[in-house]
Scaffold this motif. Structure first.
Motif, PDB file in Angstrom:
ATOM      1  N   LYS A 444      13.059  28.198 -16.364  1.00  6.10           N
ATOM      2  CA  LYS A 444      13.925  27.078 -16.749  1.00  6.10           C
ATOM      3  C   LYS A 444      15.395  27.441 -16.537  1.00  6.10           C
ATOM      4  O   LYS A 444      16.199  26.595 -16.112  1.00  6.10           O
ATOM      5  N   TYR A 445      15.735  28.691 -16.821  1.00  6.55           N
ATOM      6  CA  TYR A 445      17.107  29.155 -16.619  1.00  6.55           C
ATOM      7  C   TYR A 445      17.485  29.047 -15.140  1.00  6.55           C
ATOM      8  O   TYR A 445      18.585  28.604 -14.796  1.00  6.55           O
ATOM      9  N   ILE A 446      16.584  29.433 -14.257  1.00  6.73           N
ATOM     10  CA  ILE A 446      16.844  29.346 -12.821  1.00  6.73           C
ATOM     11  C   ILE A 446      17.007  27.885 -12.396  1.00  6.73           C
ATOM     12  O   ILE A 446      17.908  27.545 -11.621  1.00  6.73           O
ATOM     13  N   GLN A 447      16.151  27.010 -12.908  1.00  8.09           N
ATOM     14  CA  GLN A 447      16.274  25.594 -12.577  1.00  8.09           C
ATOM     15  C   GLN A 447      17.632  25.034 -13.010  1.00  8.09           C
ATOM     16  O   GLN A 447      18.273  24.274 -12.290  1.00  8.09           O
ATOM     17  N   THR A 448      18.077  25.434 -14.197  1.00  8.23           N
ATOM     18  CA  THR A 448      19.336  24.924 -14.726  1.00  8.23           C
ATOM     19  C   THR A 448      20.540  25.476 -13.974  1.00  8.23           C
ATOM     20  O   THR A 448      21.485  24.750 -13.652  1.00  8.23           O
ATOM     21  N   ASN A 449      20.517  26.761 -13.660  1.00  9.97           N
ATOM     22  CA  ASN A 449      21.705  27.425 -13.128  1.00  9.97           C
ATOM     23  C   ASN A 449      21.766  27.475 -11.606  1.00  9.97           C
ATOM     24  O   ASN A 449      22.831  27.745 -11.040  1.00  9.97           O
ATOM     25  N   PHE A 450      20.648  27.242 -10.928  1.00 13.42           N
ATOM     26  CA  PHE A 450      20.641  27.248  -9.471  1.00 13.42           C
ATOM     27  C   PHE A 450      20.179  25.909  -8.902  1.00 13.42           C
ATOM     28  O   PHE A 450      20.091  25.763  -7.689  1.00 13.42           O
ATOM     29  N   GLY A 451      19.880  24.954  -9.768  1.00 16.89           N
ATOM     30  CA  GLY A 451      19.390  23.662  -9.313  1.00 16.89           C
ATOM     31  C   GLY A 451      20.412  22.919  -8.471  1.00 16.89           C
ATOM     32  O   GLY A 451      21.620  22.996  -8.718  1.00 16.89           O
ATOM     33  N   GLY A 452      19.917  22.211  -7.462  1.00 19.98           N
ATOM     34  CA  GLY A 452      20.798  21.510  -6.550  1.00 19.98           C
ATOM     35  C   GLY A 452      21.432  22.424  -5.533  1.00 19.98           C
ATOM     36  O   GLY A 452      22.386  22.045  -4.848  1.00 19.98           O
ATOM     37  N   GLY A 453      20.907  23.660  -5.414  1.00 18.90           N
ATOM     38  CA  GLY A 453      21.476  24.626  -4.483  1.00 18.90           C
ATOM     39  C   GLY A 453      20.446  25.655  -4.075  1.00 18.90           C
ATOM     40  O   GLY A 453      19.245  25.420  -4.138  1.00 18.90           O
ATOM     41  N   ASN A 454      20.945  26.826  -3.694  1.00 13.80           N
ATOM     42  CA  ASN A 454      20.096  27.873  -3.142  1.00 13.80           C
ATOM     43  C   ASN A 454      20.067  29.090  -4.046  1.00 13.80           C
ATOM     44  O   ASN A 454      20.960  29.306  -4.866  1.00 13.80           O
ATOM     45  N   ILE A 455      19.030  29.899  -3.861  1.00 11.20           N
ATOM     46  CA  ILE A 455      18.909  31.147  -4.605  1.00 11.20           C
ATOM     47  C   ILE A 455      18.302  32.200  -3.676  1.00 11.20           C
ATOM     48  O   ILE A 455      17.434  31.892  -2.851  1.00 11.20           O
ATOM     49  N   SER A 456      18.784  33.441  -3.806  1.00 16.69           N
ATOM     50  CA  SER A 456      18.213  34.549  -3.055  1.00 16.69           C
ATOM     51  C   SER A 456      17.192  35.277  -3.922  1.00 16.69           C
ATOM     52  O   SER A 456      17.110  35.057  -5.140  1.00 16.69           O
TER      53      SER A 456
END
Length: 471
Positions: A444-456
């Protein structure tokens, strides 16, 4: 994305799997350090991120795509696309991707401008310098027969009265395949909103991303349909599907957001009843994914049936779904779950490079098993994971040409066993190691903080470390 032959027992899907020996048979805790090493190997230097460098000079804000399918029986389309952008530095030209179409002209401020085109990229030259932070646009007028990928999976299809795209080319480099039907920045990093205006005839209509704004009769036998996608997406998630479509409309009420979301299942009239029956568990699945990952962040839930029997493509709010699988039974609902999961993993949080496709496809694959757990029981989930783990250990290195670090899979195996099944195996191991509460808190943290963008991969690992307090 899902492709291959469908079999729920063995799940033979032109398989995608893992690194033999990464896990013990019981998925023990010591595997976490090996996972970390797998993430770290190969680093991040260059790789497929090279094609994203244009996004450092120009930020595309919106694509306004106008398409004429009234001559689609000739396997061709006529179109124009206005590309609205913000310049991030002083520029005199812009480079766009467009694959093997005929360009009639390119205009800027109502005047024709010069350009160079090599059937792959357009370099359009502005008459004066566009300054940094300036918002501007140009329009490309084009026509032709959109390409189908050499692999047979991806690109544009004219098939039996259906005209539709699949936004990824399996053999293409890069794999993004928005460029076969509109000029764009075709990479995983650049996101933009979309407006679609699609002219059809012979009783056909168009389904695209976002919300349908209007349908207007033109002349005696044509229909102009307008769609608007307010959420920014990368180009491979853009979608158009044309046929004699209608849709079954349902509603998903999100208790998490206290909001209603329309659910549209689009198909030819003869297929709508079976389509609805095969998607009986869609609404409960939406509820479950929101519980595990957080809010559904799109304006509509949408699937559209297409006569492509070898796979599906997760176009945002307009998932291209194989007609053959919506047969009135629940046999293929794992595929429904996989494509819906991309609304969180792939569409909302996207891998930074193709070599990290496990972030998109590994998590979507894992969500199939979560669906078994939710719909049936935990024992069904474990049995499915054991079968997948067995397949990974025996086939990944064979089918994908060697043992690969999860975040550095060669581009020819982007959509291979490592990305899909090794990725799912890793998620199961992380869940076992972290425990359910911290595992889902981290996602959920990843969805909130990287949502609408990219993640490595490194950012994914660091996020789970930081939010959970578990190394």
């Amino acid at each position: 994305m899902y492709f291959g032959t469908y079999s729920i027992s063995g799940m033979r899907i032109l398989f995608f799997v893992i690194l033999s020996g990464l896990f013990s048979q019981g998925f023990s805790q010591h595997s976490c350090q090996e996972i970390k090493s797998s993430f770290a190997n190969g680093g991040h230097l260059f790789r497929s991120g090279e094609e994203a460098k244009r996004s450092d000079t120009v930020n595309v804000l919106n694509y306004s795509v106008n398409l004429d399918f009234t001559k689609a029986t000739l396997d061709s389309l006529i179109g124009n696309c206005q590309v609205k952008f913000e310049s991030l530095m002083d520029i005199n030209s812009i480079t766009l991707d467009l694959l093997q179409m005929d360009i009639d002209s390119i205009t800027h401020d109502g005047s024709t401008i010069s350009y160079v085109y090599n059937d792959t990229t357009i370099v359009a030259y502005f008459p004066t310098t566009i300054s940094a932070s300036e918002i501007d646009s140009l329009t490309v007028f084009y026509r032709g027969a959109p390409q189908t990928d050499a692999s047979g999976l991806g690109g544009f299809y004219f098939s039996g009265g259906y005209y539709f795209n699949l936004g990824v080319g399996l053999a293409a480099d890069p794999h993004n395949y928005g460029r076969v039907w509109h000029p764009c920045f075709d990479n995983f990093v650049e996101r933009a909103t979309y407006d679609f205006s699609v002219l059809t005839s012979n009783g056909n209509t168009a389904y695209c991303n976002g919300s349908r704004i209007s349908e207007t009769t033109v002349g005696t036998d044509s229909l102009l349909t307008n769609w608007k996608m307010n959420t920014e997406i990368p180009t491979y998630l853009a979608s158009v599907a044309v046929s004699d479509y209608e849709h079954v409309e349902q509603n998903f009420y999100s208790t998490l957001q206290d909001t209603d979301f329309p659910v549209w299942l689009a198909a030819n009239e003869a297929d709508t009843s079976n389509f609805k029956a095969s998607f009986t568990n869609l609404i409960p699945l939406l509820e479950e994914f929101e519980d595990h990952f957080g809010p559904y962040n799109w304006e509509r839930v949408g699937y559209v049936l297409v006569p492509f029997n070898s796979g599906a493509l997760e176009h945002a709010t307009n998932i291209a779904y194989p007609q053959i699988t919506a047969n009135g039974t629940l046999t293929y609902e794992f595929l429904m779950a996989h494509e819906l999961a991309h609304s969180w993993w792939g569409n909302w949080v996207t891998c930074e490079t193709a070599e990290e496709m496990w972030i998109n496809e590994g998590l979507a694959r894992y969500c199939e098993f979560l669906f078994y757990e939710y719909l049936y029981n935990y024992e069904s989930y474990i049995e499915a994971m054991r079968n997948k783990h067995h397949h990974v250990l025996h086939r990944a290195h064979i089918d994908d040409g060697g043992f690969h670090a999860l975040n550095n899979v060669p581009t020819e195996f982007t959509y291979g066993i490592h990305s899909y099944d090794k990725g799912a195996d890793v998620m199961h191991t992380l869940r076992s190691y972290m425990g359910d509460a911290k595992f889902y808190e981290g996602l959920k943290y990843i969805q909130t903080n990287f949502g609408g963008g990219n993640i490595s991969s490194e950012e994914f690992m660091d996020a789970l470390n930081s939010i959970s307090g578990v190394d």
